[in-house]
Write a protein that holds these residues in place. Structure first.
Motif, PDB file in Angstrom:
ATOM      1  N   LEU A  98      -3.161  -3.347  -5.059  1.00  0.00           N
ATOM      2  CA  LEU A  98      -3.025  -4.468  -4.137  1.00  0.00           C
ATOM      3  C   LEU A  98      -1.862  -4.149  -3.213  1.00  0.00           C
ATOM      4  O   LEU A  98      -0.790  -3.761  -3.678  1.00  0.00           O
ATOM      5  N   THR A 114       0.864  -5.251  -1.710  1.00  0.00           N
ATOM      6  CA  THR A 114       1.731  -6.422  -1.793  1.00  0.00           C
ATOM      7  C   THR A 114       3.048  -6.202  -1.058  1.00  0.00           C
ATOM      8  O   THR A 114       3.407  -5.077  -0.725  1.00  0.00           O
ATOM      9  N   ASP A 134      -1.046 -12.804  -1.978  1.00  0.00           N
ATOM     10  CA  ASP A 134      -0.144 -11.807  -2.564  1.00  0.00           C
ATOM     11  C   ASP A 134       0.535 -12.414  -3.792  1.00  0.00           C
ATOM     12  O   ASP A 134       1.308 -13.370  -3.673  1.00  0.00           O
ATOM     13  N   THR A 153       2.951 -11.541  -5.562  1.00  0.00           N
ATOM     14  CA  THR A 153       4.416 -11.445  -5.653  1.00  0.00           C
ATOM     15  C   THR A 153       5.115 -12.640  -5.001  1.00  0.00           C
ATOM     16  O   THR A 153       6.268 -12.920  -5.301  1.00  0.00           O
ATOM     17  N   GLN A 154       4.418 -13.367  -4.113  1.00  0.00           N
ATOM     18  CA  GLN A 154       5.060 -14.518  -3.471  1.00  0.00           C
ATOM     19  C   GLN A 154       5.297 -15.673  -4.453  1.00  0.00           C
ATOM     20  O   GLN A 154       6.124 -16.533  -4.206  1.00  0.00           O
ATOM     21  N   TYR A 179      10.064 -10.315  -3.537  1.00  0.00           N
ATOM     22  CA  TYR A 179       9.155 -10.830  -2.508  1.00  0.00           C
ATOM     23  C   TYR A 179       8.792 -12.293  -2.725  1.00  0.00           C
ATOM     24  O   TYR A 179       7.878 -12.823  -2.114  1.00  0.00           O
ATOM     25  N   TRP A 201       1.459 -15.329   2.090  1.00  0.00           N
ATOM     26  CA  TRP A 201       1.271 -13.885   2.275  1.00  0.00           C
ATOM     27  C   TRP A 201       0.011 -13.373   1.597  1.00  0.00           C
ATOM     28  O   TRP A 201      -0.449 -13.978   0.626  1.00  0.00           O
ATOM     29  N   SER A 250      -2.708  -9.949   0.475  1.00  0.00           N
ATOM     30  CA  SER A 250      -2.802  -8.560   0.035  1.00  0.00           C
ATOM     31  C   SER A 250      -4.250  -8.122  -0.139  1.00  0.00           C
ATOM     32  O   SER A 250      -4.950  -8.635  -1.010  1.00  0.00           O
ATOM     33  N   ASN A 262       5.369  -1.987  -5.522  1.00  0.00           N
ATOM     34  CA  ASN A 262       6.040  -2.929  -4.623  1.00  0.00           C
ATOM     35  C   ASN A 262       6.439  -2.194  -3.377  1.00  0.00           C
ATOM     36  O   ASN A 262       6.666  -1.009  -3.419  1.00  0.00           O
TER      37      ASN A 262
END
Length: 178
Positions: free
Chosen positions: A25, A27, A72, A74-75, A82, A94, A96, A177
């Motif tokens: 992904l 990201t 995404d 990680t948000q 992130y 966000w 991905s 990342n």
DNA sequence: GCCAACGTTGGC
DNA sequence: GCCAACGTTGGC
């Protein structure tokens, strides 16, 4: 089929890392224009893989889009660099897509080489100060880079002394990342 | 290590 | 909403 270029710091997540993971992904992109491009990406689109902060910087190979963008992850992760506090599951900020490794070029097509070649005028990655990590690439530019990459392979194969080989650090850093 | 080009932040 | 200050990116 659209063509793209994604940029990744070589120390962070190189094309060798992508080759090892097979797919990932994409990201961590935190720029709205880049995000909009990520959302346009469709399965089958081809993607140049550009190494930034590399010596030298340049296009290392090709990936392809395998899945349309999803939020995404990680948000939502408070522990991630992130993390985005404005984001909710209902209203993510966000995006991905998933991209997969296709091939690594026999040698890096360096930024300097592209800058020297009039055929690549107008490529967004070459614009002075352009920090966009995701950019569209025209079919013409895409094909010219491919031609250069395959031509180089032949040249190197014929040459006993491999002067143009680029030294590389070995793969595999941390998680995907960027 | 330098520095130009950006994006973001925050005071007003 | 403007814009100066600041931080970051990334090539060189």
């Amino acid at each position: 089929m659209a063509k793209w270029l994604v940029k990744s710091e070589v120390e962070d997540y190189s094309i060798d890392d992508l080759a090892a993971d097979k797919r990932t992904l994409w990201t961590g992109v935190r720029n709205y224009l880049a995000r909009n491009y990520l959302r346009e990406m469709a399965p089958g689109d081809e993607v140049f893989y550009y190494h930034s902060n590399a010596q030298p910087p340049g296009i290392a190979g090709v990936a392809k889009v395998t899945k349309r963008a999803v939020p995404d992850p990680t948000q939502f992760d408070k522990l991630s660099d992130y993390y985005e506090k404005r984001a909710t599951q209902e209203n993510p900020v966000w995006s991905s897509p998933e991209i997969a490794f296709v091939k690594k070029f026999p040698r890096l097509i360096s930024r300097a080489e592209l800058l020297d070649d009039a055929r690549f005028e107008g490529m967004m990655i070459l614009q002075v100060g352009s920090r966009l990590s995701v950019t569209p690439v025209s079919d013409t530019h895409f094909n010219s880079v491919l031609k250069l990459a395959s031509g180089a392979a032949v040249e190197i194969a014929k040459t006993p002394r491999r002067r143009n080989q680029v030294s590389r650090k070995s793969a595999s850093r941390s998680a995907p990342n960027r």
